[in-house]
Design an enzyme around this catalytic site. Structure first.
Site, PDB file in Angstrom:
ATOM      1  N   GLU A   2      17.415  -6.841  17.492  1.00  0.00           N
ATOM      2  CA  GLU A   2      16.046  -7.163  17.921  1.00  0.00           C
ATOM      3  C   GLU A   2      15.308  -8.148  17.012  1.00  0.00           C
ATOM      4  OE1 GLU A   2      14.167  -3.318  18.298  1.00  0.00           O
ATOM      5  OE2 GLU A   2      15.453  -2.718  19.952  1.00  0.00           O
ATOM      6  N   GLU A  16      22.830  -0.202  25.732  1.00  0.00           N
ATOM      7  CA  GLU A  16      21.916   0.947  25.670  1.00  0.00           C
ATOM      8  C   GLU A  16      21.343   1.278  27.049  1.00  0.00           C
ATOM      9  OE1 GLU A  16      18.981   0.485  22.548  1.00  0.00           O
ATOM     10  OE2 GLU A  16      20.420  -0.455  21.189  1.00  0.00           O
TER      11      GLU A  16
HETATM   12  C1  XIL Z   1      15.992   4.927  19.287  1.00  0.00           C
HETATM   13  C2  XIL Z   1      16.521   6.347  19.275  1.00  0.00           C
HETATM   14  O1  XIL Z   1      17.038   6.652  20.536  1.00  0.00           O
HETATM   15  C3  XIL Z   1      15.434   7.308  18.889  1.00  0.00           C
HETATM   16  O2  XIL Z   1      15.951   8.613  18.721  1.00  0.00           O
HETATM   17  C4  XIL Z   1      14.762   6.848  17.585  1.00  0.00           C
HETATM   18  O3  XIL Z   1      13.656   7.685  17.308  1.00  0.00           O
HETATM   19  C5  XIL Z   1      14.295   5.410  17.681  1.00  0.00           C
HETATM   20  O4  XIL Z   1      15.394   4.601  18.048  1.00  0.00           O
HETATM   21  N1  XIL Z   1      16.657   0.108  20.753  1.00  0.00           N
HETATM   22  C6  XIL Z   1      17.619   0.401  19.833  1.00  0.00           C
HETATM   23  C7  XIL Z   1      17.882   1.817  19.467  1.00  0.00           C
HETATM   24  O5  XIL Z   1      18.329  -0.510  19.358  1.00  0.00           O
HETATM   25  O6  XIL Z   1      18.303   1.973  18.144  1.00  0.00           O
HETATM   26  C8  XIL Z   1      16.690   2.680  19.736  1.00  0.00           C
HETATM   27  O7  XIL Z   1      17.054   4.031  19.504  1.00  0.00           O
HETATM   28  C9  XIL Z   1      16.177   2.474  21.135  1.00  0.00           C
HETATM   29  C10 XIL Z   1      15.772   1.041  21.357  1.00  0.00           C
END
Ligand code: XIL
Length: 423
Positions: free
Chosen positions: A175, A290
């Protein structure tokens, strides 16, 4: 090799326990009378098509010893082993999890995941080595312009080095693009940016390549899926970043498309396909990293939610899996019981009726949702590599002198010379 040929190779390489389980499960049904295990699992269908398919998991919830002994009755553990040929730690490989203090590392949970995955014959994605979130409090207070490079390099060398040769792909930087921050290059104003400038990206990838030369080094991003003006602009900045990496010989092998999608509103389309093809033309693989489908704005009960979510899985995976460089698809969480959407208190997670969301192929009771079947059908209809021609670039050309300019690295031959008299 075509994805189908890759698939045959992958199926032949299945661990013995899984082949035995599949044999036993031929025609068998799970507790709900649905064919979703063994030969009917996502894992087996994916392997047959050369696709890596899996989910983000919580290592601490896995019964690793029971699994190793072949005695586990834990439903979550069995589901993850059964359905995934690739896994990623939801949080356990992030800085905040690995770095209790400036001088120590805690690999307990990360090691646990690797052990489990190796027992289950699964690949592992590493997530992630550098991000603006999950920054431990000590880092925020101790990192300076002077020591930041050493901190980043040391972290990546230690973490990626520990698992050298055992990680399928590392999300080296997560990101890094955020056009809203108003920089000309679209990069995010993060801790790393403030301390090191854009050079932090190059440092991260170069260090990761040295620490784990086998891993596919990935750039992972969200908000690049839709044809909305916002996502379209962000996609263009991500492409620009990838081109800059290529121009400077920065080691990069793949782009991760997070794919946190919404059930209502605009859906991914031609812009994302063009992006994936541009990545392919640059020699990059693409991974859906994701995937989940949010229904916070969708009225109606669970059946309606399920139908809408499944429709998004069908359309989205149909779109992206047709692209030959899309080699992996992972959901963010294995079941809705473990989804960050159901754990979050943010407005984007909350439904007006207060009900829990059902964003994944398995529900709170670990039963398959309609999205499971949509996912599986999409895997089965995915096209082999040979059938996919590379199209011409379709995104608007950027101003090369401005947008594609290489990172300025002090001392490099491409760094602009200082004007006379400049201090
Ligand atoms: C999220 C997790 O799912 C949560 O448990 C944590 O509190 C925050 O991070 N993008 C990403 C992930 O790259 O690492 C994130 O994961 C969700 C959004």
């Amino acid at each position: 090799m075509s994805k189908a040929a890759l698939g045959m190779a992958a199926a032949a390489g299945l661990p013995a326990w899984l082949r035995a389980a599949q044999g036993a499960a031929q025609g068998a049904t799970n507790q709900n009378g649905m064919n979703t295990v063994g030969a009917d699992s996502l894992r087996t269908h994916a392997a047959a098509h050369g696709l890596l398919c899996g989910a983000a998991v919580v290592p601490n919830l896995l019964d690793v010893d029971g699994f190793a002994a072949g005695t586990t009755s834990d439903a979550y553990t069995r589901l993850v082993a059964e359905q995934a040929n690739i896994v990623v730690a939801e949080n356990s490989m992030k800085w905040a999890a690995l770095r209790p203090t400036a001088t120590t590392f805690d690999f307990t949970q990360a090691d646990r995941l690797i052990r489990f995955a190796e027992l289950a014959g699964q690949r592992v994605r590493g997530h992630n080595l550098c991000w603006h979130e999950s920054v431990p409090a000590w880092l925020q207070t101790t990192a300076t312009k002077e020591n930041a490079k050493q901190l980043l390099v040391n972290h990546i060398q230690t973490v990626a080095g520990r698992y050298r040769g055992r990680i399928h792909s590392w999300d080296v930087v997560n990101e890094a693009v955020n056009p809203k921050d108003g920089r000309g290059d679209g990069l995010r104003n993060s801790l790393w940016m403030e301390l090191l400038g854009p050079e932090y990206l190059e440092i991260a990838y170069t260090t990761a390549a040295q620490a784990d030369p086998e891993a596919k080094l990935t750039y992972n991003e969200y908000g690049i899926e839709l044809d909305t003006p916002e996502d379209t602009a962000k996609r263009a900045y991500v492409l620009m970043l990838l081109r800059r990496f290529k121009a400077r010989g920065v080691p990069i092998h793949a782009v991760g498309i997070q794919s946190h999608l919404q059930a209502s509103g605009p859906q991914p389309g031609a812009g994302l396909v063009a992006f994936i093809r541009e990545a392919r033309a640059m020699g990059l693989e693409a991974y859906i990293t994701e995937l989940d489908v949010n229904t916070h704005k969708l009225p109606g009960g669970p059946e309606l939610q399920d139908a809408a979510v499944a429709e998004v899985y069908k359309n989205y995976l149909g779109l992206v899996l047709a692209e030959p460089n899309v080699l992996a698809a992972l959901t963010w969480g294995a079941t809705s019981a473990h989804s960050w959407i159901n754990q979050s208190k943010e407005p984007w997670a909350k439904r007006a009726d207060g009900s829990r969301q059902r964003p994944l192929p398995f529900d709170d009771d670990l039963r398959p949702t309609p999205a499971f079947y949509a996912f599986r059908s999409a895997i089965d209809t995915e096209k082999p590599l040979a059938a996919q021609p590379i199209g011409p670039p379709t995104t608007p050309a950027a101003k090369p002198q401005d947008l594609y300019k290489p990172f300025a690295v002090p001392g490099s031959p491409t760094a602009p010379a200082k004007p006379q008299g400049a201090s």
